[in-house]
Enzyme design. Structure first.
Site, PDB file in Angstrom:
ATOM      1  N   ASN A  42       0.832  -1.206   0.000  1.00  0.00           N
ATOM      2  CA  ASN A  42       0.000   0.000   0.000  1.00  0.00           C
ATOM      3  C   ASN A  42       0.869   1.261   0.000  1.00  0.00           C
ATOM      4  OD1 ASN A  42      -2.180  -1.709   0.199  1.00  0.00           O
ATOM      5  ND2 ASN A  42      -2.612  -1.266   2.353  1.00  0.00           N
ATOM      6  N   GLY A 251      -3.629   5.245   7.048  1.00  0.00           N
ATOM      7  CA  GLY A 251      -2.333   5.444   7.709  1.00  0.00           C
ATOM      8  C   GLY A 251      -1.166   5.158   6.769  1.00  0.00           C
ATOM      9  N   ASP A 252      -1.331   4.149   5.907  1.00  0.00           N
ATOM     10  CA  ASP A 252      -0.271   3.835   4.939  1.00  0.00           C
ATOM     11  C   ASP A 252      -0.076   5.005   3.971  1.00  0.00           C
ATOM     12  OD1 ASP A 252      -0.283   1.317   6.116  1.00  0.00           O
ATOM     13  OD2 ASP A 252      -1.661   0.495   4.629  1.00  0.00           O
ATOM     14  N   ALA A 253      -1.190   5.621   3.561  1.00  0.00           N
ATOM     15  CA  ALA A 253      -1.125   6.752   2.635  1.00  0.00           C
ATOM     16  C   ALA A 253      -0.430   7.938   3.290  1.00  0.00           C
ATOM     17  CB  ALA A 253      -2.533   7.139   2.188  1.00  0.00           C
ATOM     18  N   ALA A 256       3.361   7.108   3.461  1.00  0.00           N
ATOM     19  CA  ALA A 256       4.001   7.160   2.142  1.00  0.00           C
ATOM     20  C   ALA A 256       4.176   8.597   1.678  1.00  0.00           C
ATOM     21  CB  ALA A 256       3.146   6.386   1.119  1.00  0.00           C
TER      22      ALA A 256
END
Lengths: 306, 306
Positions: A42, A251-253, A256
């Site tokens: 992700n 949260g991954d976005a 990143a």
């Protein structure tokens, strides 16, 4: 170069049920959708939306692993480095019905010493100033000792380490010494072994991690935005209230996007603002997002030094 | 030759949860297992255990369809005739925890006119005295009218038609005129539009279907065995109580075995006894069964003309 590592990838199987949930009867979906995922993958996907290249290392096996592999073949910004494992990558069910959600996450394959050896061999190719992001859960056969081994290898290459994993304690982080971590508030409580962390006492708790050798601590706070600690300086990300429909991948976005912008601008305020916008963009929809979706949310977030 | 048709195949994803079911939280599996399925394919699988060949027609698409295809490649008794469809075959989740089970069945691909046309073309290859077994649910894009069209084609070839489908009414069966149907008691109630069918009145209801043109009616009764009507003669299958751990595929095994034995022996009592044994063998375990497992159950069942 940014590397992401997903040790326990998955296919997310999003389904919508027509009605409430029936136990011991057959429930039927009215809509369904497969998405290759896993937290490291992700992160790579969101990096690619920002035109940032990454090398995504993932342990893949079985027909689900093949699907995950195929899903990333045509993304010019993601170079997938699969490590073949025995067994079959898991499927994580996310069932939505009425206003509830049911999540059943698979266990995934057992990884053996050979796989670990191959993984360490791949990691040993990273070079000075690279970023190495480890996200997600441990597969069976691995544990914090293996994470510490990876961390030491990353540091020996003088690369930057980012950890966004479950079941991590402050003791482990003290041994891993990551450049950056990004727990949410609940995960942060688990790390600090303190379930009573709130906005009242969070700053002191974050400072403790700083002292233990974690350079930057970024805690995502859901609709309350986020808080970042860097070098004794706190940064507060605040956002407008949104109608959040998706709890997966926000949260991954954020991680990143923060990373991508820090590498290109080295400006914490700018990076955090973009990170907040990306989190909102993902949380606002069950669909895949694009760069414009992130950009459109920028006016909903503010960042201040506190 | 026996043909089976599965219009909406699936992968059954059997998982075991460590604990009770949590809504709005992440549940984790402690065990998981994938199995290519769908009721028609299950019938073909059980036929193969009895060394009986069949041609299995299935509508397959996506990475799940590919997995189903691969799963049947090495079975010398099953010749898979895939019809490629757009979309992705569904995954049916069967989660076991404590003493409960949660089933979430996918919807599967939409089938279009081209697919239906190709399917009818494949069916038109069957010949006189072949058996054509249609099992399972309708995929989106098809309905009873399409079933009636298939039935007429099967009859025009002077082949025998077996229907074991959901959402079938007696009006539809009157139009399809199958040689054999095998509902369970609940499904039989739906067919007759009578939720109050019990062992007290079931015989009269079964006779009604006979009158409408269904030659043999086989109603499976769970632990109460089964009841078969053929040519005004009832046959009662009774069985010893067993510890049933698996609710999936027992009826398919009963149907497949009855069919295989009828074709080889033309003796209803023998065939029904084997059918009962196969049903028990499947219901007794979550594992795949073999011929010996069926044979070992024969002493648990009796068949009498009543």
């Amino acid at each position: 170069m940014i590397y992401t590592l997903t040790m326990n990838p998955s296919i997310d199987y999003f389904v919508t049920l027509s009605d409430h949930l029936l136990i011991d009867e057959v429930n039927r979906t009215i809509d369904e959708n497969f998405k290759a995922g896993g937290k490291g993958l992700n992160v790579s996907t969101v990096l690619s939306l920002l035109d940032v290249s990454s090398i995504a290392i993932a342990l893949l096996g079985g027909f689900t692993g093949e699907y995950i592999k195929q899903s990333f073949l045509n993304n010019q910004y993601i170079h997938l480095e699969p490590i073949e494992v025995e067994g079959t990558n898991r499927i994580n069910l996310k069932a939505h019905y009425n206003h509830s959600a049911l999540c059943i996450n698979g266990k995934g394959p057992l990884i053996d010493e050979n796989t670990k050896h191959e993984l360490l061999k791949k990691i040993s190719k990273i070079t000075k100033n690279d970023w190495f992001v480890i996200s997600g859960s441990f597969p069976e056969g691995s544990d914090v000792d293996f994470l510490i081994e990876i961390s030491q290898l990353v540091h020996s290459k003088e690369a930057n380490l980012v950890i966004d994993m479950e079941k991590i304690t402050k003791d482990t982080l003290q041994k891993c010494k990551p450049t950056l971590i990004k727990p949410n508030l609940y995960e942060f409580g688990l790390i600090m072994n303190n379930p009573n962390i709130s906005l009242l006492n969070i700053k002191d708790e974050m400072k403790k991690l700083n002292t233990l050798g974690v350079k930057q601590v970024l805690v995502s706070l859901g609709e309350d935005g986020a808080l970042l600690l860097d070098n004794n300086q706190f940064y507060r990300l605040e956002q407008e209230k949104i109608n959040a429909v998706n709890k997966v991948g926000s949260g991954d976005a954020m991680l990143a996007t923060y990373l991508a912008k820090m590498i290109s601008t080295n400006d914490i305020c700018t990076s955090l603002r973009w990170a907040g916008a990306a989190g909102i963009a993902v949380a606002s929809t069950l669909e895949n997002i694009n760069f414009e979706n992130i950009q459109q949310q920028l006016n909903k977030v503010t960042v201040t030094k506190i």
